[in-house]
Design a protein around this motif. Structure first.
Motif, PDB file in Angstrom:
ATOM      1  N   LEU A  32       0.813  -1.212   0.000  1.00  0.00           N
ATOM      2  CA  LEU A  32       0.000   0.000   0.000  1.00  0.00           C
ATOM      3  C   LEU A  32       0.848   1.264   0.000  1.00  0.00           C
ATOM      4  O   LEU A  32       0.408   2.317  -0.475  1.00  0.00           O
ATOM      5  CB  LEU A  32      -0.930   0.001   1.216  1.00  0.00           C
ATOM      6  CG  LEU A  32      -2.073  -1.025   1.185  1.00  0.00           C
ATOM      7  CD1 LEU A  32      -2.726  -1.139   2.558  1.00  0.00           C
ATOM      8  CD2 LEU A  32      -3.104  -0.643   0.136  1.00  0.00           C
ATOM      9  N   SER A  33       2.074   1.168   0.535  1.00  0.00           N
ATOM     10  CA  SER A  33       2.922   2.357   0.627  1.00  0.00           C
ATOM     11  C   SER A  33       3.569   2.736  -0.697  1.00  0.00           C
ATOM     12  O   SER A  33       4.045   3.869  -0.864  1.00  0.00           O
ATOM     13  CB  SER A  33       4.018   2.140   1.674  1.00  0.00           C
ATOM     14  OG  SER A  33       4.968   1.174   1.229  1.00  0.00           O
ATOM     15  N   GLU A  34       3.588   1.794  -1.656  1.00  0.00           N
ATOM     16  CA  GLU A  34       4.222   2.051  -2.949  1.00  0.00           C
ATOM     17  C   GLU A  34       3.195   2.575  -3.952  1.00  0.00           C
ATOM     18  O   GLU A  34       2.051   2.104  -3.992  1.00  0.00           O
ATOM     19  CB  GLU A  34       4.862   0.773  -3.486  1.00  0.00           C
ATOM     20  CG  GLU A  34       5.979   0.210  -2.621  1.00  0.00           C
ATOM     21  CD  GLU A  34       7.181   1.128  -2.578  1.00  0.00           C
ATOM     22  OE1 GLU A  34       7.465   1.790  -3.602  1.00  0.00           O
ATOM     23  OE2 GLU A  34       7.837   1.194  -1.519  1.00  0.00           O
ATOM     24  N   THR A  35       3.615   3.523  -4.768  1.00  0.00           N
ATOM     25  CA  THR A  35       2.702   4.060  -5.790  1.00  0.00           C
ATOM     26  C   THR A  35       2.602   3.149  -7.002  1.00  0.00           C
ATOM     27  O   THR A  35       1.583   3.133  -7.697  1.00  0.00           O
ATOM     28  CB  THR A  35       3.158   5.456  -6.240  1.00  0.00           C
ATOM     29  OG1 THR A  35       4.518   5.377  -6.703  1.00  0.00           O
ATOM     30  CG2 THR A  35       3.085   6.441  -5.084  1.00  0.00           C
ATOM     31  N   THR A  36       3.683   2.396  -7.268  1.00  0.00           N
ATOM     32  CA  THR A  36       3.670   1.454  -8.395  1.00  0.00           C
ATOM     33  C   THR A  36       4.250   0.121  -7.949  1.00  0.00           C
ATOM     34  O   THR A  36       5.047   0.046  -7.002  1.00  0.00           O
ATOM     35  CB  THR A  36       4.505   1.984  -9.574  1.00  0.00           C
ATOM     36  OG1 THR A  36       5.878   2.128  -9.160  1.00  0.00           O
ATOM     37  CG2 THR A  36       3.976   3.317 -10.068  1.00  0.00           C
ATOM     38  N   VAL A  37       3.828  -0.926  -8.644  1.00  0.00           N
ATOM     39  CA  VAL A  37       4.345  -2.275  -8.411  1.00  0.00           C
ATOM     40  C   VAL A  37       4.691  -2.866  -9.768  1.00  0.00           C
ATOM     41  O   VAL A  37       3.845  -2.846 -10.680  1.00  0.00           O
ATOM     42  CB  VAL A  37       3.298  -3.167  -7.702  1.00  0.00           C
ATOM     43  CG1 VAL A  37       3.767  -4.616  -7.658  1.00  0.00           C
ATOM     44  CG2 VAL A  37       3.038  -2.653  -6.288  1.00  0.00           C
ATOM     45  N   ALA A  43      -4.255   0.980 -12.870  1.00  0.00           N
ATOM     46  CA  ALA A  43      -5.643   0.680 -12.521  1.00  0.00           C
ATOM     47  C   ALA A  43      -5.726  -0.544 -11.604  1.00  0.00           C
ATOM     48  O   ALA A  43      -6.461  -0.556 -10.616  1.00  0.00           O
ATOM     49  CB  ALA A  43      -6.464   0.455 -13.785  1.00  0.00           C
ATOM     50  N   ARG A  44      -4.933  -1.582 -11.938  1.00  0.00           N
ATOM     51  CA  ARG A  44      -4.969  -2.793 -11.112  1.00  0.00           C
ATOM     52  C   ARG A  44      -4.352  -2.528  -9.739  1.00  0.00           C
ATOM     53  O   ARG A  44      -4.847  -3.025  -8.725  1.00  0.00           O
ATOM     54  CB  ARG A  44      -4.257  -3.945 -11.823  1.00  0.00           C
ATOM     55  CG  ARG A  44      -4.371  -5.275 -11.089  1.00  0.00           C
ATOM     56  CD  ARG A  44      -3.976  -6.439 -11.984  1.00  0.00           C
ATOM     57  NE  ARG A  44      -4.958  -6.679 -13.020  1.00  0.00           N
ATOM     58  CZ  ARG A  44      -5.980  -7.537 -12.885  1.00  0.00           C
ATOM     59  NH1 ARG A  44      -6.157  -8.196 -11.756  1.00  0.00           N
ATOM     60  NH2 ARG A  44      -6.817  -7.723 -13.879  1.00  0.00           N
ATOM     61  N   LYS A  45      -3.276  -1.749  -9.699  1.00  0.00           N
ATOM     62  CA  LYS A  45      -2.667  -1.397  -8.407  1.00  0.00           C
ATOM     63  C   LYS A  45      -3.683  -0.650  -7.536  1.00  0.00           C
ATOM     64  O   LYS A  45      -3.838  -0.931  -6.336  1.00  0.00           O
ATOM     65  CB  LYS A  45      -1.435  -0.517  -8.636  1.00  0.00           C
ATOM     66  CG  LYS A  45      -0.823   0.087  -7.355  1.00  0.00           C
ATOM     67  CD  LYS A  45      -0.278  -0.968  -6.417  1.00  0.00           C
ATOM     68  CE  LYS A  45       0.623  -0.378  -5.325  1.00  0.00           C
ATOM     69  NZ  LYS A  45      -0.040   0.494  -4.376  1.00  0.00           N
ATOM     70  N   SER A  46      -4.410   0.274  -8.115  1.00  0.00           N
ATOM     71  CA  SER A  46      -5.418   1.027  -7.371  1.00  0.00           C
ATOM     72  C   SER A  46      -6.529   0.113  -6.863  1.00  0.00           C
ATOM     73  O   SER A  46      -7.000   0.251  -5.725  1.00  0.00           O
ATOM     74  CB  SER A  46      -6.006   2.117  -8.264  1.00  0.00           C
ATOM     75  OG  SER A  46      -6.991   2.852  -7.589  1.00  0.00           O
ATOM     76  N   TRP A  47      -6.936  -0.831  -7.702  1.00  0.00           N
ATOM     77  CA  TRP A  47      -7.973  -1.791  -7.311  1.00  0.00           C
ATOM     78  C   TRP A  47      -7.493  -2.650  -6.142  1.00  0.00           C
ATOM     79  O   TRP A  47      -8.210  -2.820  -5.150  1.00  0.00           O
ATOM     80  CB  TRP A  47      -8.330  -2.649  -8.524  1.00  0.00           C
ATOM     81  CG  TRP A  47      -9.336  -3.743  -8.250  1.00  0.00           C
ATOM     82  CD1 TRP A  47     -10.351  -3.711  -7.358  1.00  0.00           C
ATOM     83  CD2 TRP A  47      -9.393  -5.015  -8.898  1.00  0.00           C
ATOM     84  NE1 TRP A  47     -11.072  -4.885  -7.390  1.00  0.00           N
ATOM     85  CE2 TRP A  47     -10.497  -5.702  -8.337  1.00  0.00           C
ATOM     86  CE3 TRP A  47      -8.652  -5.625  -9.901  1.00  0.00           C
ATOM     87  CZ2 TRP A  47     -10.855  -6.981  -8.732  1.00  0.00           C
ATOM     88  CZ3 TRP A  47      -9.016  -6.905 -10.318  1.00  0.00           C
ATOM     89  CH2 TRP A  47     -10.093  -7.567  -9.739  1.00  0.00           C
TER      90      TRP A  47
END
Length: 268
Positions: A32-37, A43-47
């Protein structure tokens, strides 16, 4: 272990979860602390962020059923650490007939260091069982998914028994251990009282029949001691199995790399 789990998220399987661990995502907070993975679209990271935030709320509320519905039964061992004080260890004895024609004779329940025994014709009722199950968060059995739970549901149809379920029989098979409860106990070094050594499920049927026919209290006492050993020995066995499952299929300790495993095992 539960807060290191990602396979409850739609689209993430064992291989992807393991890749996340390898990249350092060993806890929901880190994700959750990372903006990207790497490998995930925005969109999937936000979901997934939204789903993990919901998961944190459910975990804080003690609602493990939320996760049970999203995790494969083979992964219910992951609940072990978060609900140790509210684990219910269960073992039943029966008349030996099928669940459609027999009945449950003894139910052994262990929780919080205390064992209670419910006996047919004395204190074994739906309400008494429900009272005990309502105090648990995780059910632990040995082959309970195939025997104890369906038998209880058949003989006590009003019983609500919907806890997450860590079945030690299937966990043992996954780790390469075969045989029944007594054989596996011996393999991992769990001892039994000499007074009941060698007794098995058919002896439990015989002892109940003897008590039921003649009122032989010694037969009943021996049956109750046998059931108590069955349910109490689940405690060290569960501890042993979940530790090995975590070692083989869980994330590595912080600072230690994951040792790659054969592809077949990453999906087991």
């Amino acid at each position: 272990m539960l807060t290191s789990t990602f396979v409850h998220l739609q689209g993430i399987g064992p291989a992807t979860e393991r890749r996340l661990w390898q990249e350092g995502f060993l806890h929901w907070d880190r994700f959750l602390s990372e903006t990207t993975v790497p490998g995930l679209s925005a969109a999937r990271k936000s979901w997934y962020d939204r789903e993990l935030t919901i998961a944190q709320t459910q975990l804080a509320a003690g609602d493990l059923r939320f996760f049970a519905s999203r995790l494969h039964s083979r992964d219910h061992w992951r609940f072990y650490d978060v609900c140790r004080s509210r684990i219910i260890y269960l073992d039943i004895e029966t008349t030996g007939a099928t669940r459609d024609h027999g009945h449950v004779t003894v139910v052994g329940l262990h929780r919080g260091g205390r064992t209670i025994t419910l006996v047919h014709g004395e204190n074994l009722t739906t309400d008494r069982l429900q009272e005990e199950f309502d105090q648990g968060q995780l059910l632990v059995t040995f082959f309970g998914a195939g025997f104890d739970v369906p038998y209880l549901r058949a003989r006590f149809p009003r019983l609500r028994l919907d806890l997450p379920h860590f079945d030690l029989c299937f966990a043992a098979r996954r780790l390469g251990l075969s045989g029944g409860l007594k054989q596996i106990e011996r393999e991992v070094g769990i001892a039994r009282d000499p007074a009941i050594h060698g007794l098995d499920g058919w002896d439990a049927v015989r002892l109940w029949a003897q008590w039921n026919a003649t009122g032989n209290r010694q037969a009943l006492d021996l049956l109750l001691a046998y059931n108590r050993a069955d349910v109490e020995n689940l405690v060290p066995l569960a501890e042993w199995l979940q530790a090995d499952l975590r070692l083989r299929f869980g994330p590595p300790p912080v600072g230690r790399a994951i040792v790659p495993r054969p592809l077949a095992e990453t999906h087991s």
